[in-house]
Write a protein that holds these residues in place. Structure first.
Motif, PDB file in Angstrom:
ATOM      1  N   THR A 316       0.937  -1.639   0.103  1.00  0.00           N
ATOM      2  CA  THR A 316       0.162  -0.097  -0.408  1.00  0.00           C
ATOM      3  C   THR A 316       1.321   1.009   0.402  1.00  0.00           C
ATOM      4  OG1 THR A 316       0.181   0.090   2.509  1.00  0.00           O
ATOM      5  CG2 THR A 316      -2.112  -1.266   0.876  1.00  0.00           C
ATOM      6  N   VAL A 317       0.415   2.117  -0.154  1.00  0.00           N
ATOM      7  CA  VAL A 317       0.729   3.666   0.053  1.00  0.00           C
ATOM      8  C   VAL A 317       1.364   3.997   1.324  1.00  0.00           C
ATOM      9  CG1 VAL A 317       0.509   6.033  -0.814  1.00  0.00           C
ATOM     10  CG2 VAL A 317      -0.548   4.006  -1.855  1.00  0.00           C
ATOM     11  N   GLY A 318       3.048   4.438   1.546  1.00  0.00           N
ATOM     12  CA  GLY A 318       3.310   4.340   2.469  1.00  0.00           C
ATOM     13  C   GLY A 318       3.460   5.860   2.875  1.00  0.00           C
ATOM     14  N   ALA A 319       3.453   6.396   4.491  1.00  0.00           N
ATOM     15  CA  ALA A 319       3.404   6.816   5.058  1.00  0.00           C
ATOM     16  C   ALA A 319       4.266   8.672   4.203  1.00  0.00           C
ATOM     17  CB  ALA A 319       3.510   7.144   6.879  1.00  0.00           C
ATOM     18  N   LEU A 320       4.688   8.553   4.000  1.00  0.00           N
ATOM     19  CA  LEU A 320       5.927   9.295   3.318  1.00  0.00           C
ATOM     20  C   LEU A 320       5.436  10.186   2.105  1.00  0.00           C
ATOM     21  CD1 LEU A 320       9.790   8.597   5.015  1.00  0.00           C
ATOM     22  CD2 LEU A 320       7.849  10.200   5.934  1.00  0.00           C
ATOM     23  N   ASP A 321       4.326   9.395   0.711  1.00  0.00           N
ATOM     24  CA  ASP A 321       3.969   9.510  -0.412  1.00  0.00           C
ATOM     25  C   ASP A 321       3.730  11.074  -0.173  1.00  0.00           C
ATOM     26  OD1 ASP A 321       3.867   7.388  -3.061  1.00  0.00           O
ATOM     27  OD2 ASP A 321       2.611   8.959  -2.766  1.00  0.00           O
ATOM     28  N   PRO A 322       3.789  11.117  -1.389  1.00  0.00           N
ATOM     29  CA  PRO A 322       3.952  12.719  -1.233  1.00  0.00           C
ATOM     30  C   PRO A 322       1.742  12.893  -1.685  1.00  0.00           C
ATOM     31  CG  PRO A 322       5.248  12.686  -3.522  1.00  0.00           C
ATOM     32  CD  PRO A 322       5.107  11.693  -2.139  1.00  0.00           C
ATOM     33  N   GLY A 323       1.425  11.728  -2.372  1.00  0.00           N
ATOM     34  CA  GLY A 323       0.747  11.588  -2.183  1.00  0.00           C
ATOM     35  C   GLY A 323      -0.955  12.434  -3.850  1.00  0.00           C
ATOM     36  N   THR A 324       0.565  13.230  -4.023  1.00  0.00           N
ATOM     37  CA  THR A 324      -0.520  14.069  -5.165  1.00  0.00           C
ATOM     38  C   THR A 324       0.519  14.840  -6.521  1.00  0.00           C
ATOM     39  OG1 THR A 324      -2.632  16.136  -5.920  1.00  0.00           O
ATOM     40  CG2 THR A 324      -0.452  16.773  -4.478  1.00  0.00           C
ATOM     41  N   ALA A 325       0.314  14.978  -7.403  1.00  0.00           N
ATOM     42  CA  ALA A 325       1.425  15.781  -8.061  1.00  0.00           C
ATOM     43  C   ALA A 325       1.866  16.518  -7.858  1.00  0.00           C
ATOM     44  CB  ALA A 325       1.095  15.650  -9.678  1.00  0.00           C
ATOM     45  N   PHE A 326       3.382  17.198  -7.714  1.00  0.00           N
ATOM     46  CA  PHE A 326       3.677  18.996  -7.544  1.00  0.00           C
ATOM     47  C   PHE A 326       4.617  19.014  -8.120  1.00  0.00           C
ATOM     48  CE2 PHE A 326       2.959  17.110  -3.385  1.00  0.00           C
ATOM     49  CZ  PHE A 326       2.244  18.236  -2.366  1.00  0.00           C
ATOM     50  N   THR A 327       4.335  20.747  -8.620  1.00  0.00           N
ATOM     51  CA  THR A 327       5.802  21.169  -9.590  1.00  0.00           C
ATOM     52  C   THR A 327       6.903  21.439  -8.440  1.00  0.00           C
ATOM     53  OG1 THR A 327       4.006  21.618 -10.729  1.00  0.00           O
ATOM     54  CG2 THR A 327       6.172  23.193 -11.311  1.00  0.00           C
ATOM     55  N   LYS A 328       7.839  21.104  -8.746  1.00  0.00           N
ATOM     56  CA  LYS A 328       9.031  21.221  -8.185  1.00  0.00           C
ATOM     57  C   LYS A 328      10.500  21.767  -9.469  1.00  0.00           C
ATOM     58  CE  LYS A 328       8.041  19.691  -4.120  1.00  0.00           C
ATOM     59  NZ  LYS A 328       7.402  19.877  -3.279  1.00  0.00           N
ATOM     60  N   SER A 339       6.326   6.092  -1.809  1.00  0.00           N
ATOM     61  CA  SER A 339       6.774   5.409  -0.290  1.00  0.00           C
ATOM     62  C   SER A 339       5.783   4.756  -0.681  1.00  0.00           C
ATOM     63  CB  SER A 339       6.105   6.608   0.611  1.00  0.00           C
ATOM     64  OG  SER A 339       6.063   5.779   2.083  1.00  0.00           O
ATOM     65  N   LEU A 340       6.384   3.331   0.137  1.00  0.00           N
ATOM     66  CA  LEU A 340       5.281   2.118  -0.043  1.00  0.00           C
ATOM     67  C   LEU A 340       5.395   1.100   1.447  1.00  0.00           C
ATOM     68  CD1 LEU A 340       7.481   0.173  -2.852  1.00  0.00           C
ATOM     69  CD2 LEU A 340       5.323   1.639  -3.081  1.00  0.00           C
ATOM     70  N   LYS A 341       4.440   0.893   1.289  1.00  0.00           N
ATOM     71  CA  LYS A 341       4.314   0.082   2.633  1.00  0.00           C
ATOM     72  C   LYS A 341       4.333  -1.669   2.537  1.00  0.00           C
ATOM     73  CE  LYS A 341       1.561  -0.206   6.990  1.00  0.00           C
ATOM     74  NZ  LYS A 341      -0.095  -0.408   8.232  1.00  0.00           N
ATOM     75  N   VAL A 342       4.787  -2.216   3.302  1.00  0.00           N
ATOM     76  CA  VAL A 342       4.724  -3.828   2.047  1.00  0.00           C
ATOM     77  C   VAL A 342       4.626  -4.667   3.997  1.00  0.00           C
ATOM     78  CG1 VAL A 342       5.781  -6.342   2.322  1.00  0.00           C
ATOM     79  CG2 VAL A 342       6.161  -3.978   1.153  1.00  0.00           C
ATOM     80  N   THR A 343       3.326  -5.569   3.732  1.00  0.00           N
ATOM     81  CA  THR A 343       2.448  -5.566   5.640  1.00  0.00           C
ATOM     82  C   THR A 343       2.342  -7.381   4.441  1.00  0.00           C
ATOM     83  OG1 THR A 343       0.861  -4.124   5.922  1.00  0.00           O
ATOM     84  CG2 THR A 343       0.727  -6.206   6.677  1.00  0.00           C
ATOM     85  N   ALA A 344       3.566  -8.297   6.012  1.00  0.00           N
ATOM     86  CA  ALA A 344       2.789  -9.895   5.901  1.00  0.00           C
ATOM     87  C   ALA A 344       1.785 -10.212   5.772  1.00  0.00           C
ATOM     88  CB  ALA A 344       4.310 -10.730   5.710  1.00  0.00           C
ATOM     89  N   GLY A 345       1.489 -11.732   5.327  1.00  0.00           N
ATOM     90  CA  GLY A 345       0.079 -12.037   5.747  1.00  0.00           C
ATOM     91  C   GLY A 345       0.358 -12.925   7.449  1.00  0.00           C
ATOM     92  N   SER A 346      -0.506 -14.015   7.295  1.00  0.00           N
ATOM     93  CA  SER A 346      -0.213 -14.931   8.624  1.00  0.00           C
ATOM     94  C   SER A 346       0.023 -15.353   8.689  1.00  0.00           C
ATOM     95  CB  SER A 346      -1.700 -14.377   9.573  1.00  0.00           C
ATOM     96  OG  SER A 346      -2.634 -15.505   8.776  1.00  0.00           O
ATOM     97  N   VAL A 347       0.488 -16.447   7.455  1.00  0.00           N
ATOM     98  CA  VAL A 347       0.904 -17.828   6.721  1.00  0.00           C
ATOM     99  C   VAL A 347       1.926 -18.076   7.264  1.00  0.00           C
ATOM    100  CG1 VAL A 347       1.117 -19.631   5.317  1.00  0.00           C
ATOM    101  CG2 VAL A 347      -1.131 -17.636   5.284  1.00  0.00           C
TER     102      VAL A 347
END
Length: 400
Positions: A316-328, A339-347
């Motif tokens: 899923t999208v991580g907490a540090l992702d800018p979330g939208t397009a920006f002009t820099k 930013s990415l968030k990887v969550t492992a299943g229970s198996v």
């Protein structure tokens, strides 16, 4: 005789090498040879300019406009030796003499129908690769014997175009099972070998689902470079012809072999397909080089399984992702693109071995610098693909 009329068809939009436009003059820093770049659809060609006098015969060419590119960039273009002069229906096969400003030419002495027919056994006979040149350029080459068969002469060595051999790898994956949610399930490993004459650019590969199964049993298909376990291009889904087409150029350096694994991601549920037997076959290779090897190439089968429970990872999208397009502004540093968030299943535990991002905008790789991936504690330098579109990092120690 060959008329060359087919080469006048409009150019189709296709893959463009970063930093090189249609008609650009390109060379490498350590070689004086200058080439003219040409695009036709997904095909990328380069043709050698024989000498300074030939260069100057084209009034629109300027020495100050010659671009210096990397060898990797130059290698993405396939050498073309076929030309036709303005007002002349003859197509010639040119060959420069190494380390000189002279060369020879062979008239491709056959009908247009014969030329087209030759393409079925020798892909060098490609109307799209024919360049239109001026008469001064044509007349700079001495006349040699006619080419009358489906083999283009390569006297002098400079006109030699590399060949590609394609074969099933001896260590292709063994027959196994493919459970639901499984990723990168290996099916067929293929060895692509370029001859010592030069590098080979593969413009596209086509994979077909075969076996006693339906297309829905496969989620998506991918290509993996087994040298570093990195993915080539993007995942592709099967079309109405049960095929997945991979349009990204793959360069095989001269005298080397690249092993590519055809793999698949399985759907979230396989209950409806349990017991079906699937194979993935390489059915087509598009390149301007001649090809040896018999297609299709098919590895071992995998049996669809619905009962095995395996580890899963949700991304899923991580907490540090800018979330939208920006002009820099140019010069901005320390910017988080994603930013990415990887969550492992229970198996079971999940290990992350590598991550790759696709730069899908119009920016060139030279517009970005010092791109790194951070896992919260450590910075990892990203590796950039030759086309500047993929940023990858392989973790020496997998992240669990």
């Amino acid at each position: 005789m060959v008329s060359g009329i087919a080469m006048l068809a409009p150019l189709a939009a296709g893959a463009v090498v970063t930093g090189v436009a249609e008609g650009d003059m390109i060379k490498t820093a350590d070689n004086p040879d200058i080439y003219i770049a040409k695009y036709v659809g997904s095909k990328q060609f380069k043709r050698l300019i024989l000498s300074p006098s030939v260069f100057n015969s084209y009034g629109h060419l300027k020495w100050e406009n010659v671009k210096t590119v990397s060898q990797a960039t130059l290698d993405q273009f396939t050498v073309s030796t076929l030309v036709r002069a303005e007002g002349d229906p003859k197509v010639y096969n040119l060959y420069p003499t190494p380390n000189s400003d002279i060369g020879g030419k062979h008239w491709v002495n056959m009908t247009a129908e014969q030329f087209t027919s030759c393409n079925t056994t020798n892909t060098l006979f490609d109307w799209d690769s024919v360049y239109q040149i001026n008469t001064a350029d044509r007349d700079s080459y001495t006349v040699s014997t006619d080419d009358t068969t489906c083999t283009l002469s390569t006297e002098g060595g400079g006109g030699t175009v590399s060949a590609l051999s394609v074969a099933l790898a001896s260590d292709t994956p063994v027959a196994s099972m493919a459970p639901a949610n499984a990723a990168r399930v290996g099916f067929t490993k293929v060895n692509f070998t370029a001859s010592s004459a030069g590098s080979v650019t593969i413009n596209s590969l086509t994979v077909q689902r075969t076996g006693l199964a339906v297309d829905a049993a496969i989620g998506s298909v991918m290509l993996i470079d087994t040298a570093d376990d990195s993915q080539l291009g993007l995942n592709q889904v099967l079309n109405a012809n049960h095929q997945a087409i991979f349009p990204d150029a793959i360069v095989i350096p001269a005298g080397t072999t690249k092993s590519i694994l055809i793999a698949a991601n399985m759907p979230a549920s396989t209950a409806a397909y349990a017991g079906q037997v699937v194979t993935l076959s390489l059915v087509a290779v598009t390149t301007a080089s001649s090809i040896s090897g018999t297609l299709p190439i098919t590895g071992n089968y995998n049996t669809i399984n619905a009962s095995l429970a395996i580890g899963t990872a949700s991304i899923t999208v991580g907490a540090l992702d800018p979330g939208t397009a920006f002009t820099k502004e140019v010069g901005v540093t320390n910017y988080n693109f994603s930013s990415l968030k990887v969550t492992a299943g229970s198996v079971e535990d999940v290990s992350v071995n590598s991550i790759r991002w696709n730069q899908s905008g119009s920016a060139a790789s030279s517009d970005l610098a010092n791109v790194k991936v951070n896992d919260g504690t450590t910075d990892y330098a990203a590796t950039i693909s030759s086309d500047g579109k993929y940023y990858s990092v392989n973790f020496a120690t997998p992240i669990v």
